[in-house]
Motif scaffolding. Sequence first.
Motif, PDB file in Angstrom:
ATOM      1  N   ARG A  82       0.909  -1.137  -0.066  1.00 45.94           N
ATOM      2  CA  ARG A  82       0.214  -0.106   0.147  1.00 45.94           C
ATOM      3  C   ARG A  82       0.786   1.331   0.021  1.00 45.94           C
TER       4      ARG A  82
ATOM      5  N   ALA B 129       1.946   1.734  -3.433  1.00 44.69           N
ATOM      6  CA  ALA B 129       1.027   2.401  -4.306  1.00 44.69           C
ATOM      7  C   ALA B 129       0.696   3.873  -4.046  1.00 44.69           C
ATOM      8  N   LYS B 130       0.694   4.079  -3.097  1.00 45.80           N
ATOM      9  CA  LYS B 130       0.469   5.695  -2.376  1.00 45.80           C
ATOM     10  C   LYS B 130       1.573   6.316  -3.283  1.00 45.80           C
TER      11      LYS B 130
ATOM     12  N   ARG C 290       3.516   5.730  -5.787  1.00 45.08           N
ATOM     13  CA  ARG C 290       3.463   5.755  -7.066  1.00 45.08           C
ATOM     14  C   ARG C 290       2.441   6.389  -7.560  1.00 45.08           C
ATOM     15  N   ARG C 291       1.429   6.702  -7.068  1.00 49.08           N
ATOM     16  CA  ARG C 291       0.210   7.777  -7.381  1.00 49.08           C
ATOM     17  C   ARG C 291       0.744   8.882  -7.342  1.00 49.08           C
ATOM     18  N   THR C 292       1.559   9.186  -6.113  1.00 49.38           N
ATOM     19  CA  THR C 292       1.962  10.539  -6.109  1.00 49.38           C
ATOM     20  C   THR C 292       2.906  10.922  -7.154  1.00 49.38           C
TER      21      THR C 292
ATOM     22  N   ASN D  46       3.363   9.667 -10.066  1.00 51.85           N
ATOM     23  CA  ASN D  46       2.600   9.971 -11.507  1.00 51.85           C
ATOM     24  C   ASN D  46       1.991  11.232 -11.530  1.00 51.85           C
ATOM     25  N   ARG D  47       1.328  11.840 -10.549  1.00 48.92           N
ATOM     26  CA  ARG D  47       0.654  12.794 -10.391  1.00 48.92           C
ATOM     27  C   ARG D  47       1.718  13.869 -10.802  1.00 48.92           C
TER      28      ARG D  47
ATOM     29  N   HIS E 144       4.642  13.693 -12.214  1.00 48.37           N
ATOM     30  CA  HIS E 144       5.131  13.505 -13.488  1.00 48.37           C
ATOM     31  C   HIS E 144       4.182  14.275 -14.461  1.00 48.37           C
TER      32      HIS E 144
END
Length: 82
Positions: A62, A65-66, A68-70, A72-73, A75
Amino acid sequence: MSKLRLGAILDEKPVKLTVDLPAAIHRDLLLYAEVHGRETGQAIDPSKLVAPMLARFMATDRAFAKARRTLNRIHVTDARAK
């Protein structure tokens, strides 16, 4: 027998990566490959298990995942700013 977490192993184009494993982990990897082969009915090279195991680990982490989301945002925001 219980179901293993890994299902069928996909045959994708590999990227070469060399790692040193502790002997105990290597023994367990060999044993896991044997058990996996019995459950799926297909013999598998233990080295082919490493990538799906890592993928499964990362997919269920988890905190990763958090992060990676951060990232990605960040980038996406950086790409839009250019």
